[in-house]
Design a protein around this motif. Structure first.
Motif, PDB file in Angstrom:
ATOM      1  N   PHE A 332       2.525  -2.863   8.045  1.00  0.00           N
ATOM      2  CA  PHE A 332       1.981  -3.615   6.925  1.00  0.00           C
ATOM      3  C   PHE A 332       2.842  -3.334   5.700  1.00  0.00           C
ATOM      4  O   PHE A 332       3.642  -2.395   5.675  1.00  0.00           O
ATOM      5  CB  PHE A 332       0.509  -3.276   6.656  1.00  0.00           C
ATOM      6  N   GLY A 333       2.679  -4.155   4.680  1.00  0.00           N
ATOM      7  CA  GLY A 333       3.466  -3.947   3.469  1.00  0.00           C
ATOM      8  C   GLY A 333       2.888  -4.717   2.299  1.00  0.00           C
ATOM      9  O   GLY A 333       2.151  -5.691   2.474  1.00  0.00           O
ATOM     10  N   LEU A 334       3.219  -4.277   1.116  1.00  0.00           N
ATOM     11  CA  LEU A 334       2.782  -4.932  -0.111  1.00  0.00           C
ATOM     12  C   LEU A 334       3.867  -4.757  -1.163  1.00  0.00           C
ATOM     13  O   LEU A 334       4.322  -3.644  -1.420  1.00  0.00           O
ATOM     14  CB  LEU A 334       1.472  -4.325  -0.619  1.00  0.00           C
ATOM     15  N   VAL A 335       4.283  -5.881  -1.766  1.00  0.00           N
ATOM     16  CA  VAL A 335       5.268  -5.849  -2.843  1.00  0.00           C
ATOM     17  C   VAL A 335       4.716  -6.646  -4.014  1.00  0.00           C
ATOM     18  O   VAL A 335       4.202  -7.756  -3.837  1.00  0.00           O
ATOM     19  CB  VAL A 335       6.616  -6.446  -2.400  1.00  0.00           C
ATOM     20  N   PHE A 336       4.806  -6.069  -5.195  1.00  0.00           N
ATOM     21  CA  PHE A 336       4.403  -6.761  -6.418  1.00  0.00           C
ATOM     22  C   PHE A 336       5.362  -6.350  -7.519  1.00  0.00           C
ATOM     23  O   PHE A 336       5.646  -5.163  -7.700  1.00  0.00           O
ATOM     24  CB  PHE A 336       2.970  -6.388  -6.814  1.00  0.00           C
ATOM     25  N   SER A 337       5.875  -7.339  -8.249  1.00  0.00           N
ATOM     26  CA  SER A 337       6.778  -6.995  -9.340  1.00  0.00           C
ATOM     27  C   SER A 337       6.682  -8.014 -10.455  1.00  0.00           C
ATOM     28  O   SER A 337       6.433  -9.201 -10.227  1.00  0.00           O
ATOM     29  CB  SER A 337       8.228  -6.909  -8.845  1.00  0.00           C
ATOM     30  N   MET A 338       6.867  -7.533 -11.679  1.00  0.00           N
ATOM     31  CA  MET A 338       7.021  -8.355 -12.871  1.00  0.00           C
ATOM     32  C   MET A 338       8.243  -7.826 -13.609  1.00  0.00           C
ATOM     33  O   MET A 338       8.247  -6.681 -14.059  1.00  0.00           O
ATOM     34  CB  MET A 338       5.774  -8.292 -13.764  1.00  0.00           C
ATOM     35  N   ILE A 339       9.278  -8.654 -13.676  1.00  0.00           N
ATOM     36  CA  ILE A 339      10.548  -8.229 -14.254  1.00  0.00           C
ATOM     37  C   ILE A 339      10.767  -8.964 -15.576  1.00  0.00           C
ATOM     38  O   ILE A 339      10.579 -10.174 -15.666  1.00  0.00           O
ATOM     39  CB  ILE A 339      11.712  -8.530 -13.287  1.00  0.00           C
ATOM     40  N   GLY A 340      11.178  -8.212 -16.586  1.00  0.00           N
ATOM     41  CA  GLY A 340      11.475  -8.819 -17.879  1.00  0.00           C
ATOM     42  C   GLY A 340      10.248  -9.342 -18.598  1.00  0.00           C
ATOM     43  O   GLY A 340      10.294 -10.421 -19.202  1.00  0.00           O
ATOM     44  N   VAL A 365       7.135  -2.575 -10.888  1.00  0.00           N
ATOM     45  CA  VAL A 365       7.484  -2.783  -9.492  1.00  0.00           C
ATOM     46  C   VAL A 365       6.646  -1.850  -8.626  1.00  0.00           C
ATOM     47  O   VAL A 365       6.577  -0.645  -8.899  1.00  0.00           O
ATOM     48  CB  VAL A 365       8.983  -2.521  -9.231  1.00  0.00           C
ATOM     49  N   ILE A 366       6.026  -2.410  -7.593  1.00  0.00           N
ATOM     50  CA  ILE A 366       5.316  -1.631  -6.578  1.00  0.00           C
ATOM     51  C   ILE A 366       5.767  -2.145  -5.223  1.00  0.00           C
ATOM     52  O   ILE A 366       5.606  -3.329  -4.919  1.00  0.00           O
ATOM     53  CB  ILE A 366       3.789  -1.748  -6.709  1.00  0.00           C
ATOM     54  N   ASP A 367       6.346  -1.278  -4.413  1.00  0.00           N
ATOM     55  CA  ASP A 367       6.854  -1.668  -3.095  1.00  0.00           C
ATOM     56  C   ASP A 367       6.355  -0.648  -2.078  1.00  0.00           C
ATOM     57  O   ASP A 367       6.828   0.490  -2.038  1.00  0.00           O
ATOM     58  CB  ASP A 367       8.383  -1.721  -3.122  1.00  0.00           C
ATOM     59  N   LEU A 368       5.384  -1.069  -1.265  1.00  0.00           N
ATOM     60  CA  LEU A 368       4.754  -0.177  -0.291  1.00  0.00           C
ATOM     61  C   LEU A 368       4.939  -0.717   1.125  1.00  0.00           C
ATOM     62  O   LEU A 368       4.976  -1.931   1.347  1.00  0.00           O
ATOM     63  CB  LEU A 368       3.259  -0.035  -0.574  1.00  0.00           C
ATOM     64  N   ALA A 369       5.033   0.191   2.086  1.00  0.00           N
ATOM     65  CA  ALA A 369       5.069  -0.167   3.501  1.00  0.00           C
ATOM     66  C   ALA A 369       4.266   0.884   4.259  1.00  0.00           C
ATOM     67  O   ALA A 369       3.943   1.953   3.721  1.00  0.00           O
ATOM     68  CB  ALA A 369       6.502  -0.248   4.016  1.00  0.00           C
ATOM     69  N   GLY A 370       3.934   0.574   5.490  1.00  0.00           N
ATOM     70  CA  GLY A 370       3.186   1.550   6.249  1.00  0.00           C
ATOM     71  C   GLY A 370       2.859   1.070   7.640  1.00  0.00           C
ATOM     72  O   GLY A 370       3.304   0.007   8.088  1.00  0.00           O
ATOM     73  N   LYS A 371       2.041   1.859   8.322  1.00  0.00           N
ATOM     74  CA  LYS A 371       1.578   1.530   9.670  1.00  0.00           C
ATOM     75  C   LYS A 371       0.075   1.784   9.760  1.00  0.00           C
ATOM     76  O   LYS A 371      -0.442   2.728   9.157  1.00  0.00           O
ATOM     77  CB  LYS A 371       2.320   2.357  10.732  1.00  0.00           C
ATOM     78  N   ALA A 372      -0.596   0.931  10.515  1.00  0.00           N
ATOM     79  CA  ALA A 372      -2.037   1.056  10.710  1.00  0.00           C
ATOM     80  C   ALA A 372      -2.375   0.647  12.131  1.00  0.00           C
ATOM     81  O   ALA A 372      -1.697  -0.188  12.740  1.00  0.00           O
ATOM     82  CB  ALA A 372      -2.799   0.186   9.716  1.00  0.00           C
ATOM     83  N   ILE A 373      -3.426   1.226  12.655  1.00  0.00           N
ATOM     84  CA  ILE A 373      -3.966   0.818  13.958  1.00  0.00           C
ATOM     85  C   ILE A 373      -5.156  -0.086  13.702  1.00  0.00           C
ATOM     86  O   ILE A 373      -6.112   0.301  13.015  1.00  0.00           O
ATOM     87  CB  ILE A 373      -4.375   2.039  14.802  1.00  0.00           C
ATOM     88  N   ILE A 374      -5.094  -1.322  14.203  1.00  0.00           N
ATOM     89  CA  ILE A 374      -6.154  -2.307  14.009  1.00  0.00           C
ATOM     90  C   ILE A 374      -7.015  -2.352  15.267  1.00  0.00           C
ATOM     91  O   ILE A 374      -6.511  -2.616  16.364  1.00  0.00           O
ATOM     92  CB  ILE A 374      -5.564  -3.700  13.707  1.00  0.00           C
ATOM     93  N   THR A 375      -8.299  -2.086  15.124  1.00  0.00           N
ATOM     94  CA  THR A 375      -9.212  -2.058  16.268  1.00  0.00           C
ATOM     95  C   THR A 375     -10.212  -3.208  16.265  1.00  0.00           C
ATOM     96  O   THR A 375     -10.865  -3.451  17.279  1.00  0.00           O
ATOM     97  CB  THR A 375      -9.989  -0.737  16.285  1.00  0.00           C
ATOM     98  N   THR A 394      -7.482   2.240  11.437  1.00  0.00           N
ATOM     99  CA  THR A 394      -7.150   3.494  10.768  1.00  0.00           C
ATOM    100  C   THR A 394      -5.781   3.389  10.106  1.00  0.00           C
ATOM    101  O   THR A 394      -4.867   2.745  10.621  1.00  0.00           O
ATOM    102  CB  THR A 394      -7.136   4.678  11.756  1.00  0.00           C
ATOM    103  N   LEU A 395      -5.662   4.045   8.973  1.00  0.00           N
ATOM    104  CA  LEU A 395      -4.399   4.116   8.239  1.00  0.00           C
ATOM    105  C   LEU A 395      -3.583   5.266   8.810  1.00  0.00           C
ATOM    106  O   LEU A 395      -4.059   6.405   8.873  1.00  0.00           O
ATOM    107  CB  LEU A 395      -4.680   4.340   6.758  1.00  0.00           C
ATOM    108  N   GLU A 396      -2.350   4.979   9.227  1.00  0.00           N
ATOM    109  CA  GLU A 396      -1.525   5.990   9.887  1.00  0.00           C
ATOM    110  C   GLU A 396      -0.403   6.508   8.987  1.00  0.00           C
ATOM    111  O   GLU A 396      -0.171   7.706   8.916  1.00  0.00           O
ATOM    112  CB  GLU A 396      -0.924   5.413  11.175  1.00  0.00           C
ATOM    113  N   GLU A 397       0.307   5.614   8.328  1.00  0.00           N
ATOM    114  CA  GLU A 397       1.434   6.014   7.483  1.00  0.00           C
ATOM    115  C   GLU A 397       1.514   5.110   6.264  1.00  0.00           C
ATOM    116  O   GLU A 397       1.166   3.935   6.325  1.00  0.00           O
ATOM    117  CB  GLU A 397       2.771   5.906   8.245  1.00  0.00           C
ATOM    118  N   VAL A 398       1.992   5.681   5.140  1.00  0.00           N
ATOM    119  CA  VAL A 398       2.303   4.907   3.944  1.00  0.00           C
ATOM    120  C   VAL A 398       3.641   5.392   3.393  1.00  0.00           C
ATOM    121  O   VAL A 398       3.830   6.597   3.185  1.00  0.00           O
ATOM    122  CB  VAL A 398       1.221   5.039   2.859  1.00  0.00           C
TER     123      VAL A 398
END
Length: 498
Positions: A332-340, A365-375, A394-398
C-alpha cells in the motif's frame, strides 16, 4: 456510480475507424453489443428486431442490471445498424434519449432517477471483424439534462437541478473476442462542464460549477463476465483489470452557499494536470498532479475578507490492496504534496506587518509505503454497513520514504522504517525514524523578538529539542534518530527516553 456505468456502457456500445479489416455485418455488431451488455450482467429485452437490406433495426432496447443494494434499468430506445459497403457498420441512436433508472433496495424502498441524454450530430461506426472489433465515436456535444428523482420518502419538488455536458468528444475502443475481452481505448474531449444548483426557501441556496478543458485519456484492460452488484474485490477476482493515463488543460471550479447561518464561497483554478491509474490483482493505484493552482475562499462565515492562495504543484496518490489474502502481505502507499504554496499577503500582514518572517513559498510532502495483510473484503457493502466490524487485516510494515515541511524559513525533513507486531491485538511498532530541522532556532528567535512567543516558552521549547536532537553539520541544524524497540523502549540519539 450510475452515470459512470451509463457512460461506460454507451461509449463501449457506440464508437468509427480507419480502414476496415474485413466485411462486418450489422448482425455481428448487434451480437457484440449484446455480448458487452451481458458481460456487465444485464438482462436484455427488445420490442422488435427487423432487417431490411443492410440495415438492422432494434426497437425498444432495455437493459436491466443488478447493482449493490438495488437494481436499475436503462431504456436505450431504438437503434439502427447500417452496413456501409466498405466493411464498416454505422450505428445510430436517437438524438434525445430519456433514461429512467428504477432502483429497488432489499428493504423494499423504491426510487426512480431520470435524466435525458442529448447527443445531436453523434457519429458512430464499427469496423474490423467479429473477433477484433473497433468502435469509433464522434460526439460534437453530449449533455445530461432534466434530472429528476422520485420515490419513497423523497419530496415531490426537490429544489435541485443538475446538468452535465461534454463537447468535442472523439475517440475509439478496440476489443478482442473471448471470455475475457482485452480492450484499448483513447479519447479526447474539448471541454466537460458540471452545473448543480440548490435553492430551498428554508435551507438556503447554493451552486457548484466545474469546467475541464482539453481532456485526454488512454486506457487498456480486460472485460470479464461480471455483475454490477459485485464488490470491487469481486470484480477484480472475476478478471476485470484496467490501467490508463489522462490529462486535462485549464480548469475551473466554484462553489457558493448562502443560508440562515451565513454565506460561504470558494473558487479554484488550475493550469492543467495529469493522472494515472490501475486496478487489477495487485489492487488499486490512483494518482494525479495538478499544476498552477489558485484558490480563493471567503464569505460571512469566515472572519476575513476573501483570501487567495496559490500552489505551483499539488500531487496525490493512493495505492491499496483490494483482494483478501490472509497468507501474504500486500503493498500500500500514500503520497500527498503541496509545492510552492503561497499564503495571501493579507493573512501574513495580520501577524507580521513588518515582514520579519520569511514569506518563501511553503512545501508539504508526505510519502508513505508499506505492507498489510488483508483478511476481509472491505469493499463490500456488508462490511461498510457493519459499524462493529473488526479491522479488515493487519498492518505489517510502514516505510516513510519522505516527509518535508518547509515554512517561514524553517524546514523539517525525515524518513524512516517500521515493522509491526500484531500478536497483542494492536500493531506494536519497532524501527527507526531520522529527522532534521533547519532554521528552527532562527525562526524561534524571530517569533520571540516579535512578541508572538514568550521567552520562557521559547526556552522550554529549546530544552525539549535538546532532549530529542543534537546539532547537525550545518548552521542552525538539528538532527535526531528516534529508535523504537520491540520491548517498547524508545531511544533518541542513543539516549533512552522511555
Amino acid at each position: 456510480m450510475t452515470i459512470t456505468r451509463v457512460l461506460t456502457t454507451t461509449s463501449v456500445l457506440a464508437l468509427c475507424a480507419g480502414p476496415a479489416l474485413a466485411d462486418l455485418t450489422a448482425q455481428e455488431v448487434w451480437s457484440d453489443w449484446k455480448d458487452l451488455l451481458d458481460s456487465y450482467g444485464a438482462e436484455i429485452s427488445t420490442a422488435s428486431e427487423s432487417q431490411s437490406g443492410g440495415t438492422l433495426t432494434v426497437s425498444g432496447l432495455t437493459a436491466n442490471f443488478s447493482v449493490q443494494d438495488g437494481s436499475f434499468a436503462l431504456n436505450l430506445g431504438d437503434i439502427t445498424f447500417t452496413e456501409q459497403g466498405d466493411g464498416s457498420v454505422a450505428i445510430s441512436m436517437a438524438e434525445s434519449l430519456p433514461f429512467d433508472m428504477d432502483i429497488a433496495t432489499p428493504e423494499g424502498e423504491t426510487a426512480t432517477v431520470g435524466f435525458t441524454l442529448n447527443q445531436p450530430g453523434a457519429k458512430m461506426v464499427a469496423s474490423g471483424d467479429a473477433a477484433n472489433m473497433r468502435y469509433d465515436f464522434d460526439y460534437p456535444t453530449m449533455s445530461f439534462t432534466d434530472f429528476t428523482i422520485a420515490g419513497d420518502d423523497i419530496p415531490d419538488n426537490i429544489p435541485f437541478t443538475f446538468d452535465m455536458a461534454a463537447s468535442g468528444l472523439t475517440g475509439f475502443m478496440a476489443l478482442s473476442d473471448g471470455d475475457v475481452r482485452a480492450y484499448t481505448s483513447d479519447s479526447e474531449m474539448d471541454s466537460f462542464t458540471l452545473d448543480m444548483v440548490f435553492d430551498d426557501p428554508n435551507e438556503g441556496a447554493g451552486s457548484l460549477k466545474m469546467e475541464l478543458t482539453d481532456v485526454t485519456q488512454s486506457v487498456a484492460g480486460a472485460l470479464a463476465d461480471i455483475e454490477l452488484d459485485m464488490s470491487m474485490a469481486e470484480l477484480v477476482q472475476a478478471g476485470l483489470s484496467q490501467t490508463g493515463t489522462g490529462s486535462y488543460g485549464p480548469s475551473t471550479y466554484s462553489m457558493n452557499f448562502d443560508g440562515p447561518d451565513g454565506a460561504f464561497e470558494m473558487a479554484a483554478a488550475a493550469e492543467g494536470g495529469t493522472l494515472d491509474f490501475s486496478i487489477d490483482g495487485n489492487g488499486l493505484n490512483y494518482g494525479g498532479v495538478s499544476n498552477g493552482i489558485t484558490l480563493t475562499v471567503g464569505g460571512s462565515q469566515i472572519p476575513f475578507p476573501p483570501m487567495t492562495f496559490t500552489m505551483s504543484q499539488s500531487e496525490g496518490r493512493l495505492q491499496m490492496p483490494l483482494v483478501p489474502n490472509a497468507e501474504n502481505a500486500q503493498d500500500f502507499g500514500l503520497v500527498f504534496s503541496m509545492i510552492g504554496l503561497t499564503i495571501d499577503d493579507m493573512l501574513w500582514g495580520m501577524f507580521d506587518p513588518t515582514e520579519q518572517i520569511p514569506r518563501d513559498p511553503a512545501n508539504i510532502v508526505i510519502d508513505l509505503a508499506g505492507k498489510a495483510i488483508i483478511t476481509e473484503d472491505f469493499t463490500s457493502p456488508e462490511y461498510a454497513e457493519n459499524m462493529n466490524a473488526a479491522p479488515p487485516g493487519t498492518l505489517e510494515e510502514v516505510t516513510i520514504n519522505s516527509v518535508q515541511l518547509s515554512l517561514a524559513g524553517a524546514e523539517l525533513t525525515g524518513d524512516g522504517e517500521f515493522a509491526f507486531n500484531n500478536d497483542f491485538g494492536i500493531p506494536m511498532p519497532s524501527g527507526t525514524a531520522n529527522l532534521m530541522l533547519s532554521g528552527g532556532n532562527t525562526l524561534l528567535d524571530t517569533l520571540v523578538g516579535m512578541g508572538l512567543v514568550p521567552e520562557d516558552q521559547a526556552m522550554g521549547a529549546r530544552m525539549m529539542l535538546g532532549l530529542f536532537a543534537r546539532p547537525g553539520d550545518g548552521p542552525d541544524t538539528l538532527v535526531s534518530t528516534i529508535e523504537v524497540n520491540e520491548d517498547g523502549s524508545i531511544l533518541a540519539n542513543g539516549q533512552r527516553i522511555k
